[in-house]
Enzyme design. Structure first.
Site, mmCIF file in Angstrom:
data_model
loop_
_atom_site.group_PDB
_atom_site.id
_atom_site.type_symbol
_atom_site.label_atom_id
_atom_site.label_comp_id
_atom_site.label_asym_id
_atom_site.label_seq_id
_atom_site.Cartn_x
_atom_site.Cartn_y
_atom_site.Cartn_z
ATOM 1 C CE1 TYR A 178 6.039 29.939 25.183
ATOM 2 C CE2 TYR A 178 6.364 32.010 24.023
ATOM 3 C CZ TYR A 178 5.930 30.703 24.047
ATOM 4 O OH TYR A 178 5.380 30.172 22.912
ATOM 5 C CE LYS B 287 1.303 15.927 32.297
ATOM 6 N NZ LYS B 287 0.486 14.920 31.594
ATOM 7 C CG ASP C 46 -2.098 14.627 29.174
ATOM 8 O OD1 ASP C 46 -2.828 15.332 29.919
ATOM 9 O OD2 ASP C 46 -1.594 13.562 29.554
ATOM 10 C CG ASP D 266 2.912 28.820 21.399
ATOM 11 O OD1 ASP D 266 2.447 29.562 20.525
ATOM 12 O OD2 ASP D 266 3.938 28.121 21.240
ATOM 13 C CG ASP E 229 -0.181 27.157 16.420
ATOM 14 O OD1 ASP E 229 -0.425 28.339 16.754
ATOM 15 O OD2 ASP E 229 0.746 26.839 15.659
HETATM 16 C C1 IPM Z 1 2.447 32.988 19.033
HETATM 17 C C2 IPM Z 1 3.801 32.712 18.432
HETATM 18 C C3 IPM Z 1 4.878 33.310 19.322
HETATM 19 C C4 IPM Z 1 4.796 32.618 20.675
HETATM 20 C C5 IPM Z 1 6.295 33.256 18.761
HETATM 21 C C6 IPM Z 1 6.393 33.920 17.406
HETATM 22 C C7 IPM Z 1 7.302 33.868 19.704
HETATM 23 O O1 IPM Z 1 3.961 31.344 18.242
HETATM 24 O O2 IPM Z 1 2.111 34.188 19.210
HETATM 25 O O3 IPM Z 1 1.716 32.049 19.320
HETATM 26 O O4 IPM Z 1 5.369 31.541 20.866
HETATM 27 O O5 IPM Z 1 4.138 33.159 21.562
HETATM 28 MG MG MG Z 2 2.198 30.179 18.641
#
Ligand code: IPM
Ligand code: MG
Length: 354
Positions: free
Chosen positions: A138, A189, A221, A245, A249
């Site tokens: 990042y 990884k 993975d 990240d 999700d």
């Molecule tokens: C998160 C989001 C952010 C990230 C974006 C909005 C920059 O996806 O907080 O998970 O990738 O960290």
């Molecule tokens: Mg995110």
């Protein structure tokens, strides 16, 4: 006590408004917290030409914590990168050195059916993802899009971690595991990437100071697969910025909806930024369909970690459980045929339950 509220874009203003009402309700019961709002993301770009204007940074610096809504939207996707809403968030994380990102994924019994996975797979899940938030690909330099010697365009980013960056997040991982079931899974990884070989080595070294915690290592993975195969095998997962990240999700959907997951991003002084892990959801912005519970639960984390008000945090979390038990559902967590409430009606219910 003072908090900065940065609503941002899309559903950001709707969801943070409900959390602010919760702050006001706590105020009526004796917990005085001053709230100061400021612009961030696309909203700040539109008004001031900068996704993180200096006056917003000043408001955050004058507060003990930041409550953050969401940033981004299709309208901004073609702007130069430095002007994009996401930069407002990434710069805040870097500015305050918010390296420790806590993303708990808890399945409330009332919502076990809302997951796309079988409820016996997810019922009772209580998982903490600890994501490193200020390093990795990042932020690594160099990065860019250039012409190579063949005249072809080439994109490149740099995955990079120092041992001190890995060591400090690893320590947080062991500390967190110690307060829970004492199991830490480090995700990397290392079979392919040098950066994550160092990650694995450093996490293993730090373990010497935490012999009471069981440490395992897992390739990312496999971790992605295990999260949907048998998520309850995990207690605390510690991982880098990008893997965290993605895996967070994925983990959110175990709980039924990404609209339920709060997060805390902390620095060594426990200053923190608190935000729902979902984004700005431009498709439902303004329709009243957004779920404010992830933001309200983020406020609870803020009360616990930055304002050191554990009792108020518990009251807020209990109020959320109460409204779920009563059957209140925003669209994202409603079953077919179940009645749906709007974002502000959910806010009303939480305030009433408080
Ligand atoms: C998160 C989001 C952010 C990230 C974006 C909005 C920059 O996806 O907080 O998970 O990738 O960290
Ligand atoms: Mg995110």
């Amino acid at each position: 006590m003072k908090i900065a509220v940065l609503a941002g874009d899309g559903i950001g203003p709707e969801i943070t408004a409900q959390a602010v009402r919760v702050v006001q309700a706590l105020g009526r019961h004796g917990l005085q917290v001053e709230v100061e709002s400021a612009l961030v993301g696309g909203a700040a770009c539109d008004a001031l030409g900068d996704p993180l204007p200096p006056q917003t940074l000043a408001v955050c610096e004058s507060a003990q914590a930041v409550l953050f809504g969401a940033v981004g939207g299709p309208r901004y996707d073609t702007l130069p990168r430095a002007m994009r809403p996401e930069q407002g968030l990434l710069r805040l994380r870097k500015h305050f050195d918010l390296f420790a990102n806590l993303r708990p994924a808890i399945v409330y019994p009332e919502l076990a059916h809302a997951s796309t996975l079988r409820s016996d797979v997810v019922a009772g899940l209580d998982l903490l993802i600890l994501r490193e938030l200020t390093g990795d690909i990042y932020f690594g330099q160099p990065r860019g899009i250039r012409r190579n010697e063949q005249g072809e365009r080439e994109g490149f980013d740099t995955m990079r971690y120092t041992e001190s960056e890995i060591g400090r997040i690893a320590r947080w991982g062991f500390e967190a595991a110690r307060k829970r079931q004492k199991r830490l899974c480090s995700v990397d990884k290392a079979n392919v990437l040098e950066t994550t070989q160092l990650w694995r080595d450093v996490v293993t070294e730090v373990r010497q100071d935490y012999r009471d915690v069981e440490l395992s290592h897992m390739y990312v993975d496999n971790a992605a697969m295990q999260l949907v195969r048998n998520p309850k095998q995990f207690d605390v997962i510690v991982t880098g910025n990008m893997f965290g990240d993605i895996l967070s999700d994925e983990a959110s959907m175990l709980t039924g909806s990404i609209g339920m997951l709060p997060s805390a991003s902390l620095n060594a002084k426990r200053f923190g930024l608190y935000e729902p892990i979902h984004g700005s959801a431009p498709d439902i912005a303004g329709t009243g369909a957004a779920n404010p519970l992830a933001t309200i639960l983020s406020l609870a984390m803020l009360l616990r970690y930055s304002l050191e008000q554990p009792q108020a945090a518990e009251r807020v979390e209990k109020a959320v459980r109460t409204v779920l038990r009563k059957g209140l559902r925003t669209a994202d967590i409603a079953r077919e045929g179940e009645q749906r409430v709007s974002c502000s009606e959910m806010g009303d219910a939480v305030v009433a339950a408080l």
